[in-house]
Design a protein around this motif. Structure first.
Motif, PDB file in Angstrom:
ATOM      1  N   ASP A 120      -6.965  12.169  -4.450  1.00 18.37           N
ATOM      2  CA  ASP A 120      -7.294  11.840  -5.935  1.00 18.37           C
ATOM      3  C   ASP A 120      -6.569  10.431  -6.544  1.00 18.37           C
ATOM      4  O   ASP A 120      -6.468  10.131  -7.799  1.00 18.37           O
ATOM      5  CB  ASP A 120      -7.091  12.887  -6.890  1.00 18.37           C
ATOM      6  N   GLY A 121      -5.574   9.908  -5.696  1.00 25.19           N
ATOM      7  CA  GLY A 121      -5.220   8.739  -6.184  1.00 25.19           C
ATOM      8  C   GLY A 121      -3.577   8.958  -6.747  1.00 25.19           C
ATOM      9  O   GLY A 121      -2.850   7.971  -7.050  1.00 25.19           O
ATOM     10  N   ARG A 122      -3.457  10.283  -6.881  1.00 24.47           N
ATOM     11  CA  ARG A 122      -2.050  10.670  -7.739  1.00 24.47           C
ATOM     12  C   ARG A 122      -0.931  10.196  -6.393  1.00 24.47           C
ATOM     13  O   ARG A 122      -1.015  10.340  -5.351  1.00 24.47           O
ATOM     14  CB  ARG A 122      -1.707  11.771  -8.175  1.00 24.47           C
ATOM     15  N   PRO A 123       0.256   9.822  -6.835  1.00 25.44           N
ATOM     16  CA  PRO A 123       1.428   9.596  -5.907  1.00 25.44           C
ATOM     17  C   PRO A 123       1.817  10.999  -5.061  1.00 25.44           C
ATOM     18  O   PRO A 123       1.634  11.987  -5.748  1.00 25.44           O
ATOM     19  CB  PRO A 123       2.700   9.042  -6.687  1.00 25.44           C
ATOM     20  N   ILE A 124       2.219  10.895  -3.955  1.00 29.65           N
ATOM     21  CA  ILE A 124       2.592  11.826  -3.163  1.00 29.65           C
ATOM     22  C   ILE A 124       3.671  12.980  -3.981  1.00 29.65           C
ATOM     23  O   ILE A 124       3.611  14.151  -3.728  1.00 29.65           O
ATOM     24  CB  ILE A 124       3.214  11.619  -1.751  1.00 29.65           C
ATOM     25  N   ARG A 125       4.702  12.365  -4.544  1.00 28.50           N
ATOM     26  CA  ARG A 125       5.589  13.019  -5.171  1.00 28.50           C
ATOM     27  C   ARG A 125       5.197  13.836  -6.495  1.00 28.50           C
ATOM     28  O   ARG A 125       5.875  14.828  -6.811  1.00 28.50           O
ATOM     29  CB  ARG A 125       6.783  11.978  -5.729  1.00 28.50           C
ATOM     30  N   ALA A 126       3.807  13.635  -6.694  1.00 31.34           N
ATOM     31  CA  ALA A 126       3.300  14.360  -7.896  1.00 31.34           C
ATOM     32  C   ALA A 126       2.945  15.839  -7.164  1.00 31.34           C
ATOM     33  O   ALA A 126       2.677  16.550  -8.115  1.00 31.34           O
ATOM     34  CB  ALA A 126       2.133  13.640  -8.570  1.00 31.34           C
ATOM     35  N   ALA A 127       2.702  15.870  -5.945  1.00 31.48           N
ATOM     36  CA  ALA A 127       2.163  17.073  -5.306  1.00 31.48           C
ATOM     37  C   ALA A 127       3.240  18.340  -5.256  1.00 31.48           C
ATOM     38  O   ALA A 127       4.292  18.016  -5.073  1.00 31.48           O
ATOM     39  CB  ALA A 127       1.290  16.900  -4.287  1.00 31.48           C
ATOM     40  N   ARG A 163      -3.909  12.082   3.111  1.00 36.35           N
ATOM     41  CA  ARG A 163      -3.310  10.876   2.404  1.00 36.35           C
ATOM     42  C   ARG A 163      -4.092   9.783   2.495  1.00 36.35           C
ATOM     43  O   ARG A 163      -4.660   9.569   3.679  1.00 36.35           O
ATOM     44  CB  ARG A 163      -1.756  10.847   2.970  1.00 36.35           C
ATOM     45  N   LEU A 164      -4.022   8.798   1.343  1.00 39.09           N
ATOM     46  CA  LEU A 164      -4.893   7.679   1.275  1.00 39.09           C
ATOM     47  C   LEU A 164      -3.740   6.497   0.909  1.00 39.09           C
ATOM     48  O   LEU A 164      -2.864   6.675   0.321  1.00 39.09           O
ATOM     49  CB  LEU A 164      -6.035   7.717   0.441  1.00 39.09           C
ATOM     50  N   ALA A 165      -4.129   5.406   1.485  1.00 36.41           N
ATOM     51  CA  ALA A 165      -3.459   4.087   0.985  1.00 36.41           C
ATOM     52  C   ALA A 165      -4.004   3.668  -0.226  1.00 36.41           C
ATOM     53  O   ALA A 165      -5.188   3.479  -0.406  1.00 36.41           O
ATOM     54  CB  ALA A 165      -3.440   3.100   2.167  1.00 36.41           C
ATOM     55  N   GLN A 166      -3.181   3.370  -1.285  1.00 32.51           N
ATOM     56  CA  GLN A 166      -3.486   3.058  -2.665  1.00 32.51           C
ATOM     57  C   GLN A 166      -2.646   1.758  -2.716  1.00 32.51           C
ATOM     58  O   GLN A 166      -1.486   1.803  -2.547  1.00 32.51           O
ATOM     59  CB  GLN A 166      -3.249   3.957  -3.693  1.00 32.51           C
ATOM     60  N   PRO A 167      -3.159   0.873  -3.413  1.00 31.78           N
ATOM     61  CA  PRO A 167      -2.513  -0.435  -3.662  1.00 31.78           C
ATOM     62  C   PRO A 167      -1.218  -0.047  -4.832  1.00 31.78           C
ATOM     63  O   PRO A 167      -1.451   0.663  -5.451  1.00 31.78           O
ATOM     64  CB  PRO A 167      -3.560  -1.278  -4.380  1.00 31.78           C
ATOM     65  N   GLY A 168      -0.304  -0.558  -4.479  1.00 31.86           N
ATOM     66  CA  GLY A 168       0.952  -0.362  -5.267  1.00 31.86           C
ATOM     67  C   GLY A 168       1.681  -1.730  -5.354  1.00 31.86           C
ATOM     68  O   GLY A 168       1.430  -2.878  -4.978  1.00 31.86           O
ATOM     69  N   ARG A 169       3.031  -1.580  -6.144  1.00 24.00           N
ATOM     70  CA  ARG A 169       3.718  -2.699  -6.004  1.00 24.00           C
ATOM     71  C   ARG A 169       5.152  -2.330  -5.907  1.00 24.00           C
ATOM     72  O   ARG A 169       5.398  -1.301  -6.748  1.00 24.00           O
ATOM     73  CB  ARG A 169       3.626  -3.542  -7.422  1.00 24.00           C
ATOM     74  N   TRP A 170       6.151  -2.873  -5.204  1.00 22.26           N
ATOM     75  CA  TRP A 170       7.441  -2.522  -5.374  1.00 22.26           C
ATOM     76  C   TRP A 170       8.155  -2.969  -6.556  1.00 22.26           C
ATOM     77  O   TRP A 170       8.363  -4.301  -6.748  1.00 22.26           O
ATOM     78  CB  TRP A 170       8.229  -3.141  -4.270  1.00 22.26           C
ATOM     79  N   HIS A 171       8.655  -2.097  -7.198  1.00 19.25           N
ATOM     80  CA  HIS A 171       9.292  -2.505  -8.705  1.00 19.25           C
ATOM     81  C   HIS A 171      10.730  -2.585  -8.255  1.00 19.25           C
ATOM     82  O   HIS A 171      11.117  -1.637  -7.224  1.00 19.25           O
ATOM     83  CB  HIS A 171       8.854  -1.370  -9.626  1.00 19.25           C
ATOM     84  N   GLY A 172      11.372  -2.857  -9.295  1.00 21.23           N
ATOM     85  CA  GLY A 172      12.962  -3.024  -9.058  1.00 21.23           C
ATOM     86  C   GLY A 172      13.449  -3.974  -8.387  1.00 21.23           C
ATOM     87  O   GLY A 172      12.884  -5.093  -7.986  1.00 21.23           O
ATOM     88  N   GLU A 173      14.728  -3.729  -8.047  1.00 17.82           N
ATOM     89  CA  GLU A 173      15.363  -4.612  -6.898  1.00 17.82           C
ATOM     90  C   GLU A 173      14.627  -4.830  -5.731  1.00 17.82           C
ATOM     91  O   GLU A 173      14.264  -3.746  -5.273  1.00 17.82           O
ATOM     92  CB  GLU A 173      17.037  -4.486  -6.899  1.00 17.82           C
ATOM     93  N   MET A 206       0.848  -1.092   0.093  1.00 18.05           N
ATOM     94  CA  MET A 206      -0.019   0.038   0.031  1.00 18.05           C
ATOM     95  C   MET A 206       0.914   1.181  -0.015  1.00 18.05           C
ATOM     96  O   MET A 206       1.863   1.214   0.822  1.00 18.05           O
ATOM     97  CB  MET A 206      -0.949   0.110   1.328  1.00 18.05           C
ATOM     98  N   VAL A 207       0.668   2.406  -0.618  1.00 19.02           N
ATOM     99  CA  VAL A 207       1.397   3.504  -0.956  1.00 19.02           C
ATOM    100  C   VAL A 207       0.451   4.728  -0.776  1.00 19.02           C
ATOM    101  O   VAL A 207      -0.381   4.736  -1.127  1.00 19.02           O
ATOM    102  CB  VAL A 207       1.988   3.300  -2.749  1.00 19.02           C
ATOM    103  N   PRO A 208       1.476   5.608   0.147  1.00 25.51           N
ATOM    104  CA  PRO A 208       0.594   6.867   0.230  1.00 25.51           C
ATOM    105  C   PRO A 208       0.461   7.546  -0.866  1.00 25.51           C
ATOM    106  O   PRO A 208       1.311   7.631  -1.564  1.00 25.51           O
ATOM    107  CB  PRO A 208       1.702   7.607   1.489  1.00 25.51           C
TER     108      PRO A 208
END
Ligand code: MG
Length: 206
Positions: A52-59, A69-79, A46-48
């Motif tokens: 409106d669902g956009r990532p925190i970094r977009a603000a 802030r809301l918890a949105q389903p996400g996935r850990w990408h990369g290593e 779950m990603v903060p």
């Protein structure tokens, strides 16, 4: 040790008892007063996020520290990342590797001293970070974000001073080559046969 190797626990990030980030991690060991937990590639998390669902970094910085802030389903990408969590201390230390498994460095995430329970490790992100290169040179990260967080009353000025002092304390551990930096975790490798841990449905509770 509180857990056994292979236990899966959920690391949760939030504040005031509400969590907006969660990731299931596998306990892999304990050295020097730090428990080590593996965040595997592809883990569902779950990603903060903004309302409106956009990532925190977009603000913008102002919005980042005032919007809900809301918890949105996400996935850990990369290593994957190995997270070292102190028994006592207001930080965790994350080890990064390249896809070829070359060690890339330590990321000191300043965060609230952890609350441990049987299947949960709870904390609150403290915005400021320190990046440490494999050659042990280091630099602060996101100082301007901490300033913005204080400006928008997300972080109290007294807490900001404590966060900086905790960062300096960890830099002291690095410079004196103490645990967990000196504990050889850079050579650690995950077992390729491990399944990716699942985020339990009841991650918000327990
Ligand atoms: Mg951080």
């Amino acid at each position: 040790m509180r857990w056994r190797p292979d236990d899966v626990v959920v690391m949760r990030y939030g504040r005031n008892g509400r969590f907006d980030g969660a990731e299931p991690v596998r306990i892999v060991g304990e050295r020097g007063g730090y428990v080590a937990a593996w965040l595997a590639p592809g883990t569902r998390t779950m990603v903060p996020s903004l309302g409106d669902g956009r990532p925190i970094r977009a603000a913008t910085l102002a919005k980042r520290f005032s919007a809900e802030r809301l918890a949105q389903p996400g996935r850990w990408h990369g290593e994957g990342i190995l997270k070292l969590i102190p028994e006592r201390g207001a930080h965790s230390i994350w080890l990064f590797w390249s896809p070829e498994r070359a060690f890339r460095g330590w990321y000191v995430n300043l965060e609230e001293a952890h609350t441990f329970s049987r299947r949960r490790i709870d904390t609150c992100d403290h915005v400021l970070d320190v990046w440490v290169e494999p050659d042990r040179s280091w630099q602060w990260k996101d100082e301007h974000e901490l300033l913005a967080a204080v400006e928008h009353s997300w972080v109290a000025p007294e807490l900001a001073a404590e966060v900086c002092a905790e960062g300096e304390r960890v830099i002291g551990l690095l410079e004196r080559w103490k645990s967990p930096f000196a504990d050889g975790w850079e050579q650690w490798r995950p077992d390729p046969s491990w399944p990716v841990p699942e985020l339990p449905e009841d991650w918000e509770h327990g």
